[in-house]
Design a protein around this motif. Structure first.
Motif, PDB file in Angstrom:
ATOM      1  N   ARG A  28      10.794  -4.791   1.358  1.00 46.52           N
ATOM      2  CA  ARG A  28      10.249  -5.576  -0.329  1.00 46.52           C
ATOM      3  C   ARG A  28       8.914  -5.889   0.607  1.00 46.52           C
ATOM      4  O   ARG A  28       8.855  -6.376   1.102  1.00 46.52           O
ATOM      5  CB  ARG A  28      10.987  -6.442  -0.371  1.00 46.52           C
ATOM      6  N   ALA A  29       7.319  -5.882  -0.200  1.00 43.51           N
ATOM      7  CA  ALA A  29       6.628  -7.023  -0.474  1.00 43.51           C
ATOM      8  C   ALA A  29       6.156  -7.268  -1.539  1.00 43.51           C
ATOM      9  O   ALA A  29       6.902  -7.071  -2.543  1.00 43.51           O
ATOM     10  CB  ALA A  29       5.300  -5.542  -0.054  1.00 43.51           C
ATOM     11  N   ASP A  30       5.448  -8.179  -1.153  1.00 45.31           N
ATOM     12  CA  ASP A  30       4.621  -8.653  -2.946  1.00 45.31           C
ATOM     13  C   ASP A  30       4.005  -7.973  -3.793  1.00 45.31           C
ATOM     14  O   ASP A  30       3.936  -8.323  -4.935  1.00 45.31           O
ATOM     15  CB  ASP A  30       3.846  -9.828  -2.544  1.00 45.31           C
ATOM     16  N   ALA A  31       3.592  -7.601  -2.763  1.00 46.73           N
ATOM     17  CA  ALA A  31       1.966  -6.462  -3.582  1.00 46.73           C
ATOM     18  C   ALA A  31       2.240  -5.037  -3.073  1.00 46.73           C
ATOM     19  O   ALA A  31       2.043  -4.962  -1.410  1.00 46.73           O
ATOM     20  CB  ALA A  31       0.817  -6.701  -3.391  1.00 46.73           C
ATOM     21  N   VAL A  32       2.101  -4.123  -3.408  1.00 49.52           N
ATOM     22  CA  VAL A  32       1.774  -2.344  -2.727  1.00 49.52           C
ATOM     23  C   VAL A  32       0.213  -2.272  -3.166  1.00 49.52           C
ATOM     24  O   VAL A  32       0.032  -2.315  -4.161  1.00 49.52           O
ATOM     25  CB  VAL A  32       3.267  -1.215  -3.073  1.00 49.52           C
ATOM     26  N   VAL A  33      -0.143  -2.420  -2.449  1.00 49.21           N
ATOM     27  CA  VAL A  33      -1.235  -1.647  -3.217  1.00 49.21           C
ATOM     28  C   VAL A  33      -1.381   0.068  -2.490  1.00 49.21           C
ATOM     29  O   VAL A  33      -1.682   0.529  -1.004  1.00 49.21           O
ATOM     30  CB  VAL A  33      -2.590  -2.386  -1.760  1.00 49.21           C
ATOM     31  N   ILE A  34      -1.958   1.148  -3.593  1.00 45.41           N
ATOM     32  CA  ILE A  34      -1.801   2.415  -3.375  1.00 45.41           C
ATOM     33  C   ILE A  34      -3.535   2.811  -3.085  1.00 45.41           C
ATOM     34  O   ILE A  34      -3.797   3.087  -4.133  1.00 45.41           O
ATOM     35  CB  ILE A  34      -1.537   3.233  -4.573  1.00 45.41           C
ATOM     36  N   GLY A  35      -3.409   3.773  -1.606  1.00 45.10           N
ATOM     37  CA  GLY A  35      -5.612   3.911  -2.102  1.00 45.10           C
ATOM     38  C   GLY A  35      -6.080   3.139  -0.885  1.00 45.10           C
ATOM     39  O   GLY A  35      -6.090   2.101  -0.753  1.00 45.10           O
ATOM     40  N   ALA A  36      -6.163   3.845   0.756  1.00 47.75           N
ATOM     41  CA  ALA A  36      -6.921   2.409   1.006  1.00 47.75           C
ATOM     42  C   ALA A  36      -8.380   3.098   1.791  1.00 47.75           C
ATOM     43  O   ALA A  36      -8.635   3.290   2.546  1.00 47.75           O
ATOM     44  CB  ALA A  36      -5.939   3.187   2.908  1.00 47.75           C
ATOM     45  N   GLY A  37      -8.949   3.126   0.123  1.00 49.88           N
ATOM     46  CA  GLY A  37     -10.320   3.234   0.220  1.00 49.88           C
ATOM     47  C   GLY A  37     -11.398   1.621  -0.257  1.00 49.88           C
ATOM     48  O   GLY A  37     -10.184   0.437   0.606  1.00 49.88           O
ATOM     49  N   LYS A  52      -0.111 -13.232   0.629  1.00 44.97           N
ATOM     50  CA  LYS A  52       0.357 -12.913  -0.285  1.00 44.97           C
ATOM     51  C   LYS A  52       1.268 -11.128   0.886  1.00 44.97           C
ATOM     52  O   LYS A  52       0.860 -11.589   1.916  1.00 44.97           O
ATOM     53  CB  LYS A  52       0.123 -12.004  -1.440  1.00 44.97           C
ATOM     54  N   LYS A  53       2.394 -10.827   1.142  1.00 41.84           N
ATOM     55  CA  LYS A  53       2.739  -9.814   1.787  1.00 41.84           C
ATOM     56  C   LYS A  53       2.561  -8.836   0.783  1.00 41.84           C
ATOM     57  O   LYS A  53       2.915  -8.292  -0.530  1.00 41.84           O
ATOM     58  CB  LYS A  53       4.921  -9.949   1.974  1.00 41.84           C
ATOM     59  N   VAL A  54       2.027  -7.349   2.048  1.00 37.69           N
ATOM     60  CA  VAL A  54       0.876  -6.590   1.026  1.00 37.69           C
ATOM     61  C   VAL A  54       0.919  -5.572   2.099  1.00 37.69           C
ATOM     62  O   VAL A  54       0.965  -5.743   2.977  1.00 37.69           O
ATOM     63  CB  VAL A  54      -0.247  -7.221   0.868  1.00 37.69           C
ATOM     64  N   VAL A  55       1.160  -4.258   1.385  1.00 38.66           N
ATOM     65  CA  VAL A  55       1.570  -2.894   2.138  1.00 38.66           C
ATOM     66  C   VAL A  55       0.811  -1.890   1.667  1.00 38.66           C
ATOM     67  O   VAL A  55       0.592  -2.142   0.230  1.00 38.66           O
ATOM     68  CB  VAL A  55       3.066  -2.743   2.109  1.00 38.66           C
ATOM     69  N   VAL A  56      -0.129  -1.628   2.458  1.00 40.77           N
ATOM     70  CA  VAL A  56      -0.910  -0.617   1.840  1.00 40.77           C
ATOM     71  C   VAL A  56      -0.675   1.052   1.935  1.00 40.77           C
ATOM     72  O   VAL A  56      -0.234   0.962   3.310  1.00 40.77           O
ATOM     73  CB  VAL A  56      -2.996  -0.330   2.625  1.00 40.77           C
ATOM     74  N   LEU A  57      -0.672   2.049   1.307  1.00 43.05           N
ATOM     75  CA  LEU A  57      -0.225   2.906   1.286  1.00 43.05           C
ATOM     76  C   LEU A  57      -1.717   3.880   1.224  1.00 43.05           C
ATOM     77  O   LEU A  57      -1.628   3.677   0.365  1.00 43.05           O
ATOM     78  CB  LEU A  57       1.081   2.907   0.240  1.00 43.05           C
ATOM     79  N   GLU A  58      -2.002   4.807   2.153  1.00 40.93           N
ATOM     80  CA  GLU A  58      -2.615   5.735   1.805  1.00 40.93           C
ATOM     81  C   GLU A  58      -2.493   6.589   1.826  1.00 40.93           C
ATOM     82  O   GLU A  58      -1.455   7.684   3.456  1.00 40.93           O
ATOM     83  CB  GLU A  58      -3.948   5.307   3.392  1.00 40.93           C
ATOM     84  N   GLY A  59      -2.695   7.613   1.027  1.00 37.90           N
ATOM     85  CA  GLY A  59      -2.159   9.372   1.031  1.00 37.90           C
ATOM     86  C   GLY A  59      -2.647  10.290   2.335  1.00 37.90           C
ATOM     87  O   GLY A  59      -1.555  10.950   3.405  1.00 37.90           O
ATOM     88  N   THR A  60      -3.910  10.338   2.697  1.00 37.35           N
ATOM     89  CA  THR A  60      -4.170  11.094   3.778  1.00 37.35           C
ATOM     90  C   THR A  60      -4.809   9.722   5.218  1.00 37.35           C
ATOM     91  O   THR A  60      -3.387  10.128   5.771  1.00 37.35           O
ATOM     92  CB  THR A  60      -5.354  11.776   3.908  1.00 37.35           C
ATOM     93  N   ILE A 197      -5.045  -6.396   8.153  1.00 42.10           N
ATOM     94  CA  ILE A 197      -3.672  -5.784   9.712  1.00 42.10           C
ATOM     95  C   ILE A 197      -4.076  -7.852   9.976  1.00 42.10           C
ATOM     96  O   ILE A 197      -2.845  -8.525  10.545  1.00 42.10           O
ATOM     97  CB  ILE A 197      -4.099  -5.207  10.494  1.00 42.10           C
ATOM     98  N   ARG A 198      -5.445  -7.745  10.739  1.00 39.05           N
ATOM     99  CA  ARG A 198      -6.183  -9.887  10.591  1.00 39.05           C
ATOM    100  C   ARG A 198      -4.458 -10.696  10.144  1.00 39.05           C
ATOM    101  O   ARG A 198      -4.409 -11.873  10.588  1.00 39.05           O
ATOM    102  CB  ARG A 198      -6.907  -9.800  11.556  1.00 39.05           C
ATOM    103  N   HIS A 199      -5.084 -10.207   9.005  1.00 38.60           N
ATOM    104  CA  HIS A 199      -4.279 -11.500   8.060  1.00 38.60           C
ATOM    105  C   HIS A 199      -2.754 -11.164   7.426  1.00 38.60           C
ATOM    106  O   HIS A 199      -2.859 -12.301   6.672  1.00 38.60           O
ATOM    107  CB  HIS A 199      -5.165 -12.174   6.998  1.00 38.60           C
ATOM    108  N   GLY A 200      -2.358 -10.062   8.121  1.00 33.74           N
ATOM    109  CA  GLY A 200      -0.469 -10.068   8.236  1.00 33.74           C
ATOM    110  C   GLY A 200      -0.289  -8.857   7.396  1.00 33.74           C
ATOM    111  O   GLY A 200       0.507  -8.811   6.873  1.00 33.74           O
ATOM    112  N   GLY A 201      -1.332  -8.063   7.085  1.00 28.03           N
ATOM    113  CA  GLY A 201      -0.478  -7.112   6.033  1.00 28.03           C
ATOM    114  C   GLY A 201      -0.395  -5.666   6.487  1.00 28.03           C
ATOM    115  O   GLY A 201      -0.594  -5.837   7.998  1.00 28.03           O
ATOM    116  N   VAL A 202      -0.052  -4.766   6.099  1.00 22.61           N
ATOM    117  CA  VAL A 202       0.751  -3.891   6.445  1.00 22.61           C
ATOM    118  C   VAL A 202      -0.118  -2.612   6.010  1.00 22.61           C
ATOM    119  O   VAL A 202       0.225  -2.436   4.935  1.00 22.61           O
ATOM    120  CB  VAL A 202       2.208  -2.923   6.557  1.00 22.61           C
TER     121      VAL A 202
END
Length: 427
Positions: A28-37, A52-60, A197-202
């Protein structure tokens, strides 16, 4: 929409890329971001900075899309609109908020670069838009005045001043925005990722999102390799149309643009055509652009009416045009050609879509992808932090798939042919 793993000038000269394919994604995260552009990473950085606890998902992989395949122009305005147009389309308060946001776009990019110490050849030397024809010069003169009234460092240059900046005598003046400039776009994207990453994101690469569904108060985001729940989801996938990205990618017109880099130019040529190393983009329908990279390669671009064999054909045509327009002493040759896709909205303005409570998407940079994404990402982060959608400076628009979206490349080819004919008639 993109070509994964293609060779570009930026992959040839870029910093080492971190590998985020094995990153552990929390349940679980506070926010999921789809796309790492640029949009997604800027939004994620703003959320991570806010704790905030944030996860970034990048398809490629980071930089595989438009954020790593553009030409690196940082231009803080609209490609196909101006302040007067925005005032016509939006209520005055909304128009002023959007114009302020857009006008500060380049400053936002260079500020983040300084704050996060991103090594990306950042050069805030200004941006030139020469006017082709007296009618266009009058339009740019008014546009410069409109941006000045909004407090931006924009002014109109005389034909002699434009010639001094470019060596070109064909223009009737032009606009200079002193806040613009250039960057190495792939290194900027990688720098944003490292900052997240430095600020705690994934960040997880190779994680194509397949489904987004509501689960109580949360959203469940299923991707290749697992799933994650979050109270907020931000869709930042630009013109992609596969998987979950389709709900937004099919609302815009995709423009496939080819970028070309020459071999390095001699110093005396650089001094003649770009004494202050300012990027240039004129007003012709068949746009003429150029900039220099750190090694004095010329970078320009174009589009293909017929895509078959476009890499070799467009590469030669673009460099031949540079030689002709800039009267280069010798042909520098083509070093590398690559391609990417820009997303154009029907009204040429950026927009935010709400797909459900806490689920937002942002799109519509319209050829101004670096400066505009810096602001669009921040606005999406504001939505994720609870700011009412109606208070945001980017218009909230219902997502509507464009009719016959799959046929838009044919329409674009016809429009490009018409543009070239129009320029020929004007000449």
């Amino acid at each position: 929409m993109q070509i994964e793993g293609q060779k570009t000038l930026w992959t040839m000269t870029g910093n080492p890329a971190p590998d985020f394919r094995q990153s552990a994604v929390p349940a679980r995260a506070d926010a999921v971001v789809i796309g790492a552009g640029f949009t997604g990473l800027t939004a994620a950085l703003a959320l991570a900075r806010a704790g905030k606890k944030v996860v970034v998902l990048e398809g490629t992989s980071i930089g595989a899309g438009a954020s790593g395949t553009n030409a690196g122009f940082v231009v803080p305005n609209f490609a196909k609109a101006d302040p007067a147009t925005v005032y016509q389309k939006l209520p005055r308060e909304k128009a002023e908020a959007l114009l302020k946001l857009v006008g500060e776009g380049a400053d936002a990019v260079f500020s983040t670069i300084r704050e996060e110490n991103i090594a990306c050849d950042a050069s805030q030397v200004g941006w030139l838009q020469p006017a082709y024809g007296t009618a266009t010069a009058d339009l740019l003169r008014q546009r410069a005045a409109d941006w000045q009234a909004l407090g931006r460092p924009v002014r109109f240059l005389s034909p002699a001043e434009i010639e001094q900046q470019t060596s070109l005598s064909i223009y009737s003046g032009g606009l200079l925005d002193e806040s613009g400039g250039t960057i190495h776009p792939l290194n900027y994207a990688l720098g944003l990722a490292n900052a997240v990453i430095r600020h705690g994101g994934v960040i997880r690469e190779g994680a194509e999102v397949r489904n987004i569904g509501k689960a109580g108060a949360d959203w469940t985001v299923s991707f290749s390799g697992g799933e994650v729940r979050a109270g907020t989801v931000l869709l930042c996938t630009n013109a992609y149309t596969s998987g979950a990205a389709g709900r937004m990618g099919r609302t815009v017109v995709p423009l496939r643009v080819y970028q070309v880099a020459t071999r390095p130019l001699p110093p005396e040529t650089v001094e003649r055509i770009s004494p202050q190393r300012r990027p240039v983009g004129d007003t012709r329908s068949n746009l003429f652009t150029y900039r220099l990279d750190r090694d004095n390669r010329l970078i320009s671009g174009g589009m293909a009416i017929v895509p078959l064999g476009a890499f070799e054909r467009i590469g030669k045509a673009v460099v031949d045009r540079l030689v002709s327009e800039l009267k280069l002493e010798r042909h520098p040759g083509v070093e590398v050609v690559w391609t990417g896709v820009a997303a154009m909205t029907p009204d040429f303005l950026p927009r935010i879509h709400e797909f459900g409570e806490g689920f937002y998407g942002g799109i519509g940079c319209n050829g101004r992808g670096i400066a505009m994404t810096a602001q669009l990402g921040r606005v999406l982060a504001r939505a994720a932090l609870g700011e009412p959608p109606g208070d945001l400076p980017v218009p909230m628009v219902k997502a509507r798939t464009l009719p016959f979206h799959s046929f838009t490349p044919i329409v674009v080819s016809a429009a490009l042919a018409h543009a070239r004919f129009t320029d020929w008639m004007t000449r």
